[in-house]
Motif scaffolding. Structure first.
Motif, PDB file in Angstrom:
ATOM      1  N   ILE A 188      -9.663 -17.785  -5.269  1.00  0.00           N
ATOM      2  CA  ILE A 188      -8.399 -17.662  -4.529  1.00  0.00           C
ATOM      3  C   ILE A 188      -8.268 -16.314  -3.835  1.00  0.00           C
ATOM      4  O   ILE A 188      -7.425 -16.155  -2.952  1.00  0.00           O
ATOM      5  CB  ILE A 188      -7.147 -17.904  -5.424  1.00  0.00           C
ATOM      6  CG1 ILE A 188      -7.184 -17.020  -6.664  1.00  0.00           C
ATOM      7  CG2 ILE A 188      -7.024 -19.366  -5.785  1.00  0.00           C
ATOM      8  CD1 ILE A 188      -5.898 -17.072  -7.463  1.00  0.00           C
ATOM      9  N   SER A 242      -5.019 -24.500  -1.360  1.00  0.00           N
ATOM     10  CA  SER A 242      -6.034 -24.717  -2.401  1.00  0.00           C
ATOM     11  C   SER A 242      -5.660 -25.908  -3.268  1.00  0.00           C
ATOM     12  O   SER A 242      -6.493 -26.776  -3.550  1.00  0.00           O
ATOM     13  CB  SER A 242      -6.171 -23.473  -3.282  1.00  0.00           C
ATOM     14  OG  SER A 242      -6.651 -22.387  -2.527  1.00  0.00           O
ATOM     15  N   GLY A 265     -13.029 -21.188  -0.038  1.00  0.00           N
ATOM     16  CA  GLY A 265     -11.928 -20.711  -0.870  1.00  0.00           C
ATOM     17  C   GLY A 265     -10.953 -19.817  -0.123  1.00  0.00           C
ATOM     18  O   GLY A 265     -10.728 -19.971   1.080  1.00  0.00           O
TER      19      GLY A 265
END
Ligand code: K
Ligand code: K
Lengths: 496, 496
Positions: free
Chosen positions: B242, B285, B355
């Motif tokens: 993240i 995400s 990501g």
């Protein structure tokens, strides 16, 4: 409601008080208020009509009714000038069926050229036909009045008719000239006069409309070494694929050049200035044709199944032919599955890009690609504005381009995943045929013809979304401009 | 030059007059003037060093020197935390080799986190570390002074050190906690204490750095049904992927929450406001993890080679595991080539997205994708500004995003074409391994290990461009802002 009624009563079309007159007014209102939905309905209606016609026993060579999947697919492929087929197009259809195909691609191509030109004008300035399309300004206070959008909003049915006539005449002239060039060649090849007339008009239409069907069972094979014939096809496909606004600019330039020659330099006033759209389309198309041909030469020169047996000049010509055809023409002198995997991927990319805006070609369009790269160049140079040919391109054009690319990528991705799951075929063939359907290219690895009905419907939907979606999407988005009443505080997420 | 000299003499680092002091000043000057080139040089230097180390006889289990292609590839894969391999990573290397791998991924991950955070801060506002990074303003008159860029330009070596320390401590804490959770599990599985310590730290590092190598020869296979073990790996991979700015925000929120609990509601002042970047990253995400898992369930539930033999809850868990791992983790409980072609394409797309920004994950980053869709949504709603979570996102962020996506698409396309031509392997495997390399995912169809040396070098270059390119590109572009002295007339090409 009272505002709308007032607007209609001012409309000059509202003079007749007959049923037909009122119907015209209704149609006019609808085409004005939502040109994109109007375009989608026209295409859907045409496809339904041609599905019904293709399913008739009289349309097939064996006199039996054609099933729904095949007749729907053929109707979509014809009206969307895609050129993919689930049946053998040359042998499955009767004479009536072939006339349907011929008429269908003309209607489909003129429809796309006209609608895309009208919708395109909604988001563009300074194209040749602008003056004709400037009409009463839009009175909806929610819409922003920065010129071009309001113009497009106000396109009236009568003007659509006038534009349609211009487009039809241009197409007619180009197709007749192409057919006249193909005809003597066919006679020289020993084809009888009747067939030669039919085939030369058929090939000419299939080239200019970027469809890519062949009238004869063995397709382009008899002409694979006939560079005159192939060159005429290339010219037809190229003219069809650069888009009507560019053709219009080119023809005006040609007219002005002739007038200057006649005037023998006594005046230089009537030089035609090309718009950024015209320049961007021509330059990007030329770059893509050369880059595509160069890649095919490098990747295929030693492939024994394709160009490996050809001499250097033949390899170069065939590579250029392939490069021109992939971006939407759909004619092919080689068997697509014989290409190397690398060339298939190059072809995927060229097909996805497609041709010019408001053209018979498909894909995301060359100007869309150009605008994305102009944005990246501006970013790399660290300047605030995208610039091209001495003009600043407003940043909302980039947003439109991003929307079109996302639409294309999403359509291709979803369709590919479904077809992969249905057919369990290898990715190279699935991706190729799905992109070919989306971008109305019409080249095929053979997968489309072997799909079960479920796959055929998915491919038909892909062709429809590729053709009608990209043409209407940009216009629909651009037409929905609203004034914002306040600005929110600014904040930057990190990207990359 | 005199301006620069003055600037340097103001620099507090310029106190020492020794050789080391002057070297530090030079380094400081270079990192200030071109942080992106500085990052590229650091990565290239680390890769050369590790290539030399991996090629030593002492690094391999059989005591023989490893060839250039394999040692270079391993060095790139380790430093770029990609996780692809051309040799059997568990058995080829000696203990020294494994220590190199362990140290290499830590350096690579910390390097990426630090550099990406610094470079990311150059184009972002309101991140947690902003105050620390605000420094003397940039005096170059050619650069525009809209805050964030100037900030990033002025990051000094001393501050890089301070940021590096923060990043390193965070990484250390997370990895120790993960290892402490894995360790008792390994003991319970009957692994001896020494091996359990080593393997739990190894797995913990491979998870948090998003590398995906396994220390044992049979990889994740012994743990394929151990949901505790797999869940710890998922948490580690998720935290690594993240991005550091989000981790920093989360840890500050955690701290504030603890403080509030201690204060028992007597004050509500120290609530942490999350930036748009943090919110966008977390929401996108989460959406991608759920969407990926849902697609894997639908596409693989009846595939006998993958989830076809599993019960419903096992299928759901394994699908979520696969969904989390594809976007960069690189661990896998199944054999990738056993997946359906449709799932491979879904994985391609998830890997390409990757990501969060300034994370150990790769790809174009989730915020880049989010910004593209925000642009399309704004276009569809007809509003002028991109908006997200009540904030306006400036349009130059979209341009940066487009540049990053073009860079990614071009890298993947060029690399795929070359690998296809070299290997003549099927497209699904080539595209998968190339995207895995570009996006530092590390999942493989087995193609990478079977490539000839030429292909290995191309894949190594792809990994480098994917890792270092995307991290530095956005910053390099954003850093080159120049004031424009005049505006050109505006003109709109048609797109779509
Ligand atoms: K076509
Ligand atoms: K990885």
């Amino acid at each position: 409601m009272s505002v709308r009624t007032t607007a209609v009563s001012r409309n000059p079309l509202n003079r007749g008080r007959t049923v037909v007159g009122r119907a015209r007014v209704r149609l006019s209102e609808f085409s004005e208020s939502s040109p994109s939905r109007f375009a989608i309905l026209i295409f859907a209606g045409l496809i339904l009509l041609f599905t019904a016609l293709f399913s008739l026993p009289i349309a097939s060579a064996d006199g039996k009714a054609t099933g729904l999947a095949d007749s729907l697919f053929t109707a979509v492929s014809v009206i969307c000038v895609t050129g993919l087929a689930t049946v053998d197009m040359a042998t499955h259809w009767s004479v009536f069926g072939h006339v349907l195909i011929y008429v269908g691609v003309q209607i489909g191509a003129l429809g796309v050229l006209t609608l895309a030109s009208i919708l395109g004008l909604a988001v563009s300035r300074k194209l040749g036909l602008r003056a004709r399309l400037i009409a009463a300004s839009d009175t909806n206070p929610l819409r922003m009045h920065h010129g071009p959008v309001a113009e497009g909003q106000a396109v009236r049915l009568g003007e659509i008719g006038s534009l349609l006539a211009t487009v039809a005449i241009s197409a007619f002239v180009i197709e007749v000239v192409l057919a006249a060039l193909l005809f003597p060649r066919m006679l020289l090849d020993g084809i009888d006069v009747g067939t030669a007339v039919w085939h030369s008009f058929y090939y000419s239409a299939m080239a200019f409309t970027n469809t890519g069907f062949a009238p004869n069972a063995d397709g382009l094979a008899p002409f694979a070494d006939d560079y005159f014939f192939l060159t005429i096809l290339m010219i037809g496909v190229f003219l069809g694929s650069i888009g009507f606004p560019v053709i219009y600019a080119l023809s005006r330039s040609l007219g002005a050049w002739k007038a200057r020659r006649k005037a023998k330099g006594r005046t230089i006033a009537n030089r035609v200035r090309w718009s950024v759209h015209v320049k961007l389309t021509l330059v990007t198309s030329a770059l893509l044709i050369v880059a595509g041909a160069a890649l095919y030469i490098v990747l295929e020169f030693d492939n024994p199944k394709t160009f490996g047996t050809l001499g250097a000049s033949d390899t170069v010509f065939q590579s250029f032919f392939l490069s021109v055809m992939t971006r939407s023409g759909g004619f092919s002198t080689i068997d697509i599955p014989d290409l190397n995997g690398s060339s298939l991927l190059v072809t995927d990319m060229l097909m996805f890009i497609g041709g010019g805006s408001a053209s018979t070609a498909g894909g995301i369009k060359v100007t869309t690609l150009a605008v994305l790269f102009l944005a990246a160049f501006a970013e790399a140079r660290g300047v605030q504005d995208m610039e091209s040919f001495g003009r600043r391109i407003p940043s909302d054009v980039l947003r439109l381009g991003v929307s079109v690319v996302l639409w294309g990528a999403t359509t291709v991705a979803v369709s590919s995943i479904i077809i992969l799951q249905i057919s369990k075929a290898p990715l190279d063939h699935v991706l190729f045929d799905v992109i070919s359907a989306f971008a109305t290219s019409g080249l095929t690895t053979g997968l489309t013809a072997s799909l079960p009905d479920a796959g055929v419907y998915v491919m038909a939907a892909t062709m429809f979304m590729g053709r009608v979606g990209t043409v209407t999407l940009a216009a629909a988005l651009a037409a929905s401009q609203r004034q914002q009443l306040y600005k929110r505080p600014e904040e930057r997420p990190i990207v990359g």
